[in-house]
Write a protein that holds these residues in place. Structure first.
Motif, PDB file in Angstrom:
ATOM      1  N   SER A  75       0.816  -1.227   0.000  1.00 25.52           N
ATOM      2  CA  SER A  75       0.000   0.000   0.000  1.00 25.52           C
ATOM      3  C   SER A  75       0.843   1.267   0.000  1.00 25.52           C
ATOM      4  CB  SER A  75      -0.958   0.012   1.211  1.00 25.52           C
ATOM      5  OG  SER A  75      -1.801  -1.103   1.170  1.00 25.52           O
ATOM      6  N   HIS A  76       1.931   1.209  -0.717  1.00 24.22           N
ATOM      7  CA  HIS A  76       2.768   2.391  -0.871  1.00 24.22           C
ATOM      8  C   HIS A  76       2.072   3.326  -1.858  1.00 24.22           C
ATOM      9  CE1 HIS A  76       7.019   4.098  -1.885  1.00 24.22           C
ATOM     10  NE2 HIS A  76       6.308   4.928  -1.166  1.00 24.22           N
ATOM     11  N   HIS A  77       1.780   4.534  -1.405  1.00 27.63           N
ATOM     12  CA  HIS A  77       1.034   5.478  -2.242  1.00 27.63           C
ATOM     13  C   HIS A  77       2.005   6.455  -2.889  1.00 27.63           C
ATOM     14  CE1 HIS A  77      -2.809   4.002  -0.909  1.00 27.63           C
ATOM     15  NE2 HIS A  77      -2.376   4.073   0.362  1.00 27.63           N
ATOM     16  N   TYR A  78       1.767   6.719  -4.147  1.00 26.22           N
ATOM     17  CA  TYR A  78       2.548   7.683  -4.918  1.00 26.22           C
ATOM     18  C   TYR A  78       1.613   8.802  -5.349  1.00 26.22           C
ATOM     19  CZ  TYR A  78       6.104   4.002  -5.317  1.00 26.22           C
ATOM     20  OH  TYR A  78       7.039   3.040  -5.050  1.00 26.22           O
ATOM     21  N   PRO A  79       2.172   9.979  -5.575  1.00 31.64           N
ATOM     22  CA  PRO A  79       1.307  11.061  -6.062  1.00 31.64           C
ATOM     23  C   PRO A  79       0.676  10.698  -7.413  1.00 31.64           C
ATOM     24  CG  PRO A  79       3.501  11.906  -5.534  1.00 31.64           C
ATOM     25  CD  PRO A  79       3.519  10.439  -5.330  1.00 31.64           C
ATOM     26  N   PHE A  80       1.437   9.986  -8.233  1.00 28.69           N
ATOM     27  CA  PHE A  80       0.936   9.502  -9.517  1.00 28.69           C
ATOM     28  C   PHE A  80       1.313   8.035  -9.646  1.00 28.69           C
ATOM     29  CE2 PHE A  80       1.927  14.021 -10.148  1.00 28.69           C
ATOM     30  CZ  PHE A  80       0.681  14.490 -10.531  1.00 28.69           C
ATOM     31  N   GLU A  81       0.393   7.242 -10.128  1.00 20.76           N
ATOM     32  CA  GLU A  81       0.630   5.798 -10.233  1.00 20.76           C
ATOM     33  C   GLU A  81       1.765   5.479 -11.207  1.00 20.76           C
ATOM     34  OE1 GLU A  81      -0.038   1.947  -8.972  1.00 20.76           O
ATOM     35  OE2 GLU A  81      -0.806   3.822  -8.164  1.00 20.76           O
ATOM     36  N   VAL A  82       2.031   6.361 -12.145  1.00 20.38           N
ATOM     37  CA  VAL A  82       3.112   6.128 -13.114  1.00 20.38           C
ATOM     38  C   VAL A  82       4.467   6.036 -12.412  1.00 20.38           C
ATOM     39  CG1 VAL A  82       3.605   8.560 -13.682  1.00 20.38           C
ATOM     40  CG2 VAL A  82       3.914   6.793 -15.414  1.00 20.38           C
TER      41      VAL A  82
END
Length: 196
Positions: A75-82
């Motif tokens: 569940s590591h979240h990034y500002p953008f999935e790319v």
């Protein structure tokens, strides 16, 4: 690189996959707070040491996919999935680079060992030839005064054959000035004898 048996290749691939699964599980348990990325090099390096380039690239792809999969599960979240996929691609590039470097190192070491064995064989051949030459130099050789053949171990062989076989000498034939004078002298005396 020396030829590996199919059974050994399968063992290496299984060991690499088992270590990759174990590392992925440990990475999943530790979460994305710990940078566990560097340990993914181990299975790729193992394939790089024992296998060829296609296997290294395949293991690098599998390692990159596993890293991405663990990153998604943690569940590591990034500002953008790319960013996740870019990081996964960069992991693949790093894994492949290390694997190919290890594979190249192994190939280089194998080549050095092969060249060393050839050099040792050449040195042994040179030593043996040198000993044989020294032995020939210290022996008394009998040469026939009429046929110019040399006696080698009870056999009378031509001198040129002896020089070629025993000393690896290369030579060609010519006529010495003394012999040429003798031939010319005989040629001059033969017509005088024929006319008489």
């Amino acid at each position: 690189m020396e030829q590996l048996t199919i059974g050994f290749r399968i063992k290496v691939i299984c060991a690499s996959l088992a270590s990759l699964i174990s590392l992925s599980y440990i990475d999943y348990l530790t979460g994305y707070q710990f940078l566990f990325f560097v340990f993914y090099f181990a299975p790729v390096a193992l394939c790089g040491w024992y296998m060829g380039r296609p296997t290294v690239v395949c293991m690098a792809i599998v390692s990159g996919v596993m890293w991405c999969f663990v990153d998604i599960l943690s569940s590591h979240h990034y500002p953008f999935e790319v960013f996740r996929y870019f990081n996964s691609f960069m992991c693949f590039v790093a894994f492949a680079t290390i694997g190919l470097l290890v594979q190249g190192l192994r190939h280089s070491l194998s080549e050095q060992l092969r060249v060393r064995r050839q050099l040792e064989q050449a040195l042994a051949d040179l030593t043996r030839a040198n000993e044989e030459t020294l032995k020939l130099q210290h022996q008394l050789h009998v040469i026939c005064a009429w046929t110019k053949r040399i006696n080698v171990e009870g056999k009378w062989i031509p001198l040129d054959e002896f020089l070629t076989d025993k000393l690896n000498a290369r030579f060609s034939y010519g006529v010495s000035p003394e012999a040429m004078q003798e031939v010319l002298h005989r040629a001059e005396t033969v017509p005088a004898e024929i006319t008489q």
